[in-house]
Design an enzyme around this catalytic site. Sequence first.
Site, PDB file in Angstrom:
ATOM      1  N   GLY A 191       0.910  -1.188  -0.039  1.00 42.43           N
ATOM      2  CA  GLY A 191      -0.203   0.053  -0.111  1.00 42.43           C
ATOM      3  C   GLY A 191       0.879   1.222   0.064  1.00 42.43           C
ATOM      4  O   GLY A 191       1.891   1.182   0.446  1.00 42.43           O
ATOM      5  N   LEU A 196       6.619   1.462   4.158  1.00 39.73           N
ATOM      6  CA  LEU A 196       7.868   2.045   3.437  1.00 39.73           C
ATOM      7  C   LEU A 196       8.407   3.084   3.843  1.00 39.73           C
ATOM      8  O   LEU A 196       9.725   3.660   3.579  1.00 39.73           O
ATOM      9  CB  LEU A 196       7.227   2.264   1.876  1.00 39.73           C
ATOM     10  CG  LEU A 196       6.995   0.956   1.372  1.00 39.73           C
ATOM     11  CD1 LEU A 196       6.059   1.506  -0.109  1.00 39.73           C
ATOM     12  CD2 LEU A 196       7.924  -0.339   0.943  1.00 39.73           C
ATOM     13  N   HIS A 242      -4.083   1.454   7.889  1.00 31.71           N
ATOM     14  CA  HIS A 242      -2.803   2.116   7.715  1.00 31.71           C
ATOM     15  C   HIS A 242      -2.756   3.096   6.836  1.00 31.71           C
ATOM     16  O   HIS A 242      -2.152   4.226   7.264  1.00 31.71           O
ATOM     17  CB  HIS A 242      -1.756   0.664   7.603  1.00 31.71           C
ATOM     18  CG  HIS A 242      -0.334   0.988   7.398  1.00 31.71           C
ATOM     19  ND1 HIS A 242       0.683   0.584   8.229  1.00 31.71           N
ATOM     20  CD2 HIS A 242       0.378   1.787   6.496  1.00 31.71           C
ATOM     21  CE1 HIS A 242       1.924   1.123   7.871  1.00 31.71           C
ATOM     22  NE2 HIS A 242       1.657   1.930   6.901  1.00 31.71           N
ATOM     23  N   GLU A 243      -2.950   2.956   5.700  1.00 34.62           N
ATOM     24  CA  GLU A 243      -2.976   3.918   4.662  1.00 34.62           C
ATOM     25  C   GLU A 243      -3.695   5.293   4.755  1.00 34.62           C
ATOM     26  O   GLU A 243      -3.311   6.404   4.644  1.00 34.62           O
ATOM     27  CB  GLU A 243      -3.348   3.551   3.018  1.00 34.62           C
ATOM     28  CG  GLU A 243      -2.432   2.283   2.687  1.00 34.62           C
ATOM     29  CD  GLU A 243      -0.882   2.504   2.893  1.00 34.62           C
ATOM     30  OE1 GLU A 243      -0.619   3.765   2.763  1.00 34.62           O
ATOM     31  OE2 GLU A 243      -0.103   1.509   3.255  1.00 34.62           O
ATOM     32  N   HIS A 255      -1.856   7.222   7.522  1.00 39.83           N
ATOM     33  CA  HIS A 255      -0.991   8.169   6.464  1.00 39.83           C
ATOM     34  C   HIS A 255      -1.663   9.534   6.095  1.00 39.83           C
ATOM     35  O   HIS A 255      -1.002  10.490   6.309  1.00 39.83           O
ATOM     36  CB  HIS A 255      -0.534   7.420   5.311  1.00 39.83           C
ATOM     37  CG  HIS A 255       0.871   6.610   5.698  1.00 39.83           C
ATOM     38  ND1 HIS A 255       1.905   6.982   6.336  1.00 39.83           N
ATOM     39  CD2 HIS A 255       0.981   5.445   5.652  1.00 39.83           C
ATOM     40  CE1 HIS A 255       2.656   6.006   6.200  1.00 39.83           C
ATOM     41  NE2 HIS A 255       2.318   4.952   5.950  1.00 39.83           N
TER      42      HIS A 255
HETATM   43 ZN    ZN Z   1       2.935   3.046   5.744  1.00 38.88          ZN
END
Ligand code: ZN
Length: 178
Positions: free
Chosen positions: A46, A93, A135-136, A139
């Site tokens: 993702g 990432l 999770h995304e 962000h």
């Molecule tokens: Zn992440």
Amino acid sequence: MSIMKLLYFPNKKLRKKARSIKKIDDNIKLLVNNMLKTMYFYNGIGLAATQIGINKKIIVIDITIKRNNPLILINPKIIVIDKSKISNKEGCLSIPIKQQYFILRYKKIKIKAKNLMNENIELEAKYLLSYCIQHEIDHLNGILFIDYLSNLKYQRIYDKIKKLNKKIIFIKKHNHIK
Ligand code: ZN
């Protein structure tokens, strides 16, 4: 299409809140394509626009093994939460360390978003897809998964990455690379 530069923790831009997208034009389509290319290049499941320094509510996800079935969500919003939570190992990432950490997430959610064709979509997500979307979306709100860890663990990750950055700067200096 091009691979975009990722931002790494503790870059402050990762803490910015993303803005809603009003119009899905060619620029947005190009951005989505670049995000997909970047996600696949770095082998992530993702990516949020925030992670490449763009302040827009876009996330791309692909949890398939073949890596050929991306989910593109514009202005994603969680609308229903099944309260039961589950602990799952996560990485990111934007946090370039090998370890993964257990994070508690909702097992099942329902979201609404727009797709690239500007259509409203609703989607029920379970398990990995559910954790990944949470999770995304985090962000997009400037939240990193390590925020859920204890202060001690957070500090350890911070120190590790600081050390890593120092090493990179040292190597760059010695090789005269800008
Ligand atoms: Zn992440």
